[in-house]
Every structure is written in C-alpha cells, then in structure tokens.
Design a protein around this motif. Structure first.
Motif, PDB file in Angstrom:
ATOM      1  N   LEU A 295      55.882  38.450 -52.580  1.00  0.00           N
ATOM      2  CA  LEU A 295      54.828  37.965 -53.481  1.00  0.00           C
ATOM      3  C   LEU A 295      53.961  39.109 -53.985  1.00  0.00           C
ATOM      4  O   LEU A 295      53.526  39.107 -55.133  1.00  0.00           O
ATOM      5  CB  LEU A 295      53.956  36.926 -52.757  1.00  0.00           C
TER       6      LEU A 295
ATOM      7  N   GLU B 165      55.214  26.889 -51.193  1.00  0.00           N
ATOM      8  CA  GLU B 165      53.904  26.804 -51.848  1.00  0.00           C
ATOM      9  C   GLU B 165      53.834  27.672 -53.092  1.00  0.00           C
ATOM     10  O   GLU B 165      53.107  27.358 -54.037  1.00  0.00           O
ATOM     11  CB  GLU B 165      52.806  27.213 -50.870  1.00  0.00           C
ATOM     12  N   ASN B 166      54.591  28.772 -53.101  1.00  0.00           N
ATOM     13  CA  ASN B 166      54.527  29.709 -54.218  1.00  0.00           C
ATOM     14  C   ASN B 166      55.759  29.639 -55.123  1.00  0.00           C
ATOM     15  O   ASN B 166      55.901  30.468 -56.030  1.00  0.00           O
ATOM     16  CB  ASN B 166      54.366  31.141 -53.694  1.00  0.00           C
TER      17      ASN B 166
END
Length: 404
Positions: free
Chosen positions: A141, A115-116
C-alpha cells in the motif's frame, strides 16, 4: 495455573498510576516477557510483561482506570500455548488460500487487503512458505502511489461521488476532545505552581557561538572516531553551566520550606520533549564528566525518554536545568522554573546577526541565553554574573580546560 498480574511497586513519590494501554486481549495467547499493559504515572510509563507462556484470562482494570501499587490488573493462566496457537492459525490460513487462489494470507493481511481493495496476487509475499503477511500488504500500500500512473487507464473507481460524501462538509468545524495524560496534567500543575509560588524573574544575554562552532568543526570527526559519539553543543553548555554553578552556589541551591539548601555537587537536568510531554532526565555529578560522557548520556536519555523507558530515579533530584528551545527554532523564550530548583537556563536558535567588533560590523552566529531564577534565593547581581560567566566560558572554550 492462574497468576495474578499486578501493577508495579511505585516509589514513595508516586501515589498511583493509570492503565494506559492493554496490548493483549482476554483469551489471547502470550509468550513469556511479552508486553501486556502500560501503566502511566506522573513521571514515566511503566511496562508490565507476561510472567510466563500462557493466556490472558480476564482483565480487571480497564484502560483509564486508576490503580495503586501492587494492585491486581488481570488474571493470567500459565501454560504452553505455542502448539495450540499454531494449530489455530492453520485453518485460518487455509480459508484465505481458497478465496485467493494459491496465495496464502494471514488473517490480518487478508483484512487489510480487503479493506483497501488489494488483490492477494498483487502482493509480494515474504512470509514462511510464501505466506503474505500483514507487513507485506502494508508495504504494498505504501508503494501503491508510485505505481498509480500505470493504473491510470482504470476509470472504474471514478464514479464514486458516494465516496466524497465522507468528506467533511464545507464550513463544518470539527472538535476532538482527548483526556489529558497524567504526565501532561502533572507538568501543567507543576508549571502553574512554579509561577504562583516563586518570585520568578528572567535575565537575558547573548553568546557568540563562533569559537565553539569552530572548535566543533575542527575536531568533530576525530572526536566521534575516538569516543564513538557525535560532538554536539549541549556538552559545552553543560560543562560551562557546571563551572558557573561552582562559582555561584546560590544558583545551584534549592528552597525547602523556609530553608535554603546548598548542594555541594552539580546534577544538571536536560529537558527532553516527547509525545507524552516534557521530561527532565538528570546528569549526575557533571563536574566529573567529560564531553564524550555527557554527549553519550544525553543521547541515551533522549532515546529512552521518547520510548517511555526512563526510570523514575533518573528524573528525580537535579540542582539545575537546561532546556533547548532552539532545537525547534525558538529565538527567544522565558523558561519556567523546575521546583524545587532555583534556576533554569534556556538555550535558543543560533542566528547570524551583524555585531560590532572593535568598531567594525561583523556577521556572527549568535545565540540568546535566558536564565529564569527565584528572586527569593538569588539576587539579580548573582543571576547576571552567572549568565555572563557562561557567556565568557563559551566564547573562550579554552577556559573550560584551564579552569579559569
């Protein structure tokens, strides 16, 4: 073996509860004593845990449903699930390994990474056998902004005007409607009732905090070393309020219908702000408590209140309440009564102000005190004298020890 998961047995003062959050889904393996669901009542959040190792079969009460005492919430199948869980995890871990070279990632970690846009090889693994866990990706992250300058030469993501389409259009006004929690609704109802059903009046005074601050500064290190707890201001106010309540019994009383109930003990509630709303745990028999015990009890209550771990019995009763708006910077406020109590005292921010002392202007750390009281029970003379007694005790703390 199937087991019925039931709501807790509510005390007489709590009629029902609301299913707040399911922490497990049907079919999900559960370990013994693992949290299944939170039940929110008018006063506290109660936790329901798994009775044994097993699987949550199906949920009968969804989030938001109102439940009664001992009502069935779900069906649970008991059985050892440790081995199947491990077997189920193995093929899941093998799949991301093939997709990410030699790096093994848990399914949750892989989802967050995808997703990131995080490459598996860029994440430092701390899991067993070099596995990348969900926490590893989250930590990566969090640290990503610090490494942003080094990644500046990659303008590949700049042609992303489409991403800006997700930004709220200029001028658009967003609203969000969230149901009021049971605790918040109960607080609101009780506050309105207090204003409508009591002849509430507030008197103010101010106290010079320098003597208490000097005493605290002189002994705080030794106090913490001996008692294992920090010396704060609240313990002084609780002890001063306890002595003042003994001198003015009407302030320590409550109203029950047409009866006035005078209490021969001092149980002082201390208001604590939490994400769910304001709760008031009660210190019992404060006349028999020392400063260290008061500080320790308040710290324990505050921590458990924010975690939703307070018991209903710890918030019931109380003959007087203290609330401290000064924690958030309030300079002056009018506290609302906590029925059936007849008085509540509000503390506020300590502010340096010029004061006249023996004909000279002196800068002193001052605090406004507010006492809201029920005029049906307490006359203005008693309310003012009560607040003056607290002022005198705090401005000369030796009086607390000498009982004068």
């Amino acid at each position: 073996m199937s087991i019925e998961i039931k709501a807790p047995t509510f005390p007489e003062s709590v009629a029902d509860g609301t299913v707040a959050t399911w922490h497990k889904k049907p079919g999900e393996p559960v370990q013994r004593d693992e949290l299944l669901v939170d039940i929110e009542t008018d006063k506290v959040v109660l936790e329901v845990v798994a009775p044994a190792n097993g699987t949550l079969k199906n949920v009968l009460k969804e989030e938001g449903d109102v439940v009664l005492s001992d009502e069935v919430l779900a069906v649970f199948v008991a059985g050892d699930v440790a081995a199947p869980a491990a077997e189920a995890e193995a093929p899941a871990a093998a799949e991301p390994a093939a997709a990410s070279g030699d790096v093994i990632m848990s399914p949750a970690a892989r989802k967050i990474a995808e997703e990131n846009g995080v490459a598996a090889s860029a994440v430092t693994a701390t899991g067993k056998d070099g596995r990348v866990t969900k926490e590893d990706v989250v930590n990566h992250l969090k640290a990503a902004p610090k490494a942003a300058p080094a990644a500046a030469p990659a303008p590949a993501k700049t042609p992303a005007p489409a991403a800006k389409a997700a930004v709220i259009p200029e001028g658009e006004r967003i609203e969000k409607r969230v149901p009021m929690t049971r605790l918040r609704a109960t607080i609101a109802r009780r506050l309105v009732d207090a204003q409508q059903n009591a002849a509430m009046l507030t008197t103010y005074n101010e106290v010079n905090m320098k003597p208490v601050m000097d005493l605290r500064a002189k002994y705080k290190d030794q106090f913490e070393k001996v008692h294992g707890v920090k010396l704060g201001f609240m313990s002084f106010f609780v002890k001063a309020a306890t002595e003042a309540l003994k001198r003015f019994p009407a302030v320590n009383a409550s109203i029950d219908g047409n009866d006035m109930v005078y209490h021969g003990y001092q149980d002082i509630g201390v208001a604590v702000s939490t994400e769910r709303g304001l709760v008031v745990p009660v210190l019992r028999d404060t006349d028999a408590m020392g400063l260290a015990e008061i500080e320790s009890s308040i710290g324990d209550y505050a921590g458990r209140a924010r975690d939703g771990k307070l018991g209903i019995d710890e918030m019931q009763g109380g003959t007087f309440t203290i609330t401290n708006g000064g924690t958030f910077g309030s300079l002056m406020s009018t506290p609302i009564l906590n029925p059936p109590q007849t008085a509540i005292m509000g503390m506020h921010k300590i502010q340096e102000r010029p004061m006249a002392v023996n004909g000279q202007v002196v800068i002193l750390p001052m605090m406004y005190l507010a006492l809201s009281y029920d005029h049906r029970m307490i006359d203005g003379k008693e309310a003012v004298q009560f607040l003056v007694a607290i002022k005198d005790l705090l401005e000369d703390p030796a009086r607390l020890l000498l009982d004068i």
